[in-house]
Design a protein around this motif. Structure first.
Motif, short mmCIF file in Angstrom:
data_model
loop_
_atom_site.label_atom_id
_atom_site.label_comp_id
_atom_site.label_asym_id
_atom_site.label_seq_id
_atom_site.Cartn_x
_atom_site.Cartn_y
_atom_site.Cartn_z
N SER A 56 0.80 -1.33 0.07
CA SER A 56 -0.14 -0.13 -0.11
C SER A 56 0.82 1.11 0.18
O SER A 56 2.17 0.95 0.15
CB SER A 56 -0.90 0.05 1.27
OG SER A 56 -0.35 -0.05 2.63
N GLY A 61 0.88 6.05 -5.30
CA GLY A 61 0.15 7.17 -5.69
C GLY A 61 0.82 7.91 -6.74
O GLY A 61 1.86 7.70 -7.00
N LEU A 62 0.25 9.27 -6.89
CA LEU A 62 0.87 10.29 -7.71
C LEU A 62 1.52 11.22 -6.84
O LEU A 62 1.01 11.90 -5.80
CB LEU A 62 -0.29 11.03 -8.49
CG LEU A 62 0.19 12.09 -9.27
CD1 LEU A 62 1.28 11.54 -10.37
CD2 LEU A 62 -0.92 12.81 -9.79
N GLN A 119 7.26 9.72 -0.54
CA GLN A 119 6.30 8.90 -0.46
C GLN A 119 6.66 7.59 0.30
O GLN A 119 7.85 7.28 0.11
CB GLN A 119 5.98 8.01 -1.89
CG GLN A 119 4.58 7.31 -2.12
CD GLN A 119 3.53 8.38 -2.33
OE1 GLN A 119 3.61 9.53 -2.26
NE2 GLN A 119 2.48 7.73 -2.53
N THR A 127 1.97 -2.00 -6.09
CA THR A 127 1.35 -0.71 -5.88
C THR A 127 2.01 0.20 -6.79
O THR A 127 3.19 0.42 -6.91
CB THR A 127 1.32 -0.33 -4.58
OG1 THR A 127 0.74 0.87 -4.28
CG2 THR A 127 2.87 0.12 -4.00
#
Length: 123
Positions: free
Chosen positions: A7, A10-11, A18, A117
């Motif tokens: 998990s 993302g962007l 991140q 992910t």
């Protein structure tokens, strides 16, 4: 059997940070070496980082040294990948994987894999 779930993807903007997490279920987490790998579009999957059973040893691919940090919390059955100073070339699907007992970059030696992910670094 060990089940791994990643998990945190993302962007993120270029230069940003991140943190990825990978939580395991199944057998004793501390029995396993944990690794992070990534696959960019049109490229083969490559090694990113690995950590020993109790975190005393780590290994990093050269392009992420000094920017990425792998860590683990055996009490939470979780391995992390903190990514800082992200670049567009870090865009990839990131996978965690488990094996025992020796640390290695060789992905063929990892027995268990998560589904991945997506991390997208955009300017």
């Amino acid at each position: 059997q060990v089940q791994l779930v990643e998990s945190g993807g993302g962007l993120v903007q270029t230069g940003g940070s991140q943190r990825l997490s990978c939580t395991a279920s199944g057998r004793t987490f501390s029995n396993y070496i944990l690794g992070w790998f990534r696959q960019a579009p049109g490229k083969e999957r490559e090694f990113v980082a690995a950590i020993s059973r109790y975190g005393s040893s780590t290994d990093y691919e050269d392009s992420v040294k000094g920017r990425f940090t792998i860590s683990r919390d055996n009490a939470k059955n979780t391995v992390y990948l903190q990514m800082n100073s992200l670049k567009s070339e870090d865009t990839a699907v990131y996978y965690c994987a488990a094996k025992g007992p020796l640390i290695t970059r060789e992905q063929a030696l990892y027995d268990y894999w998560g589904q991945g992910t997506q991390v997208t670094v955009s300017s």
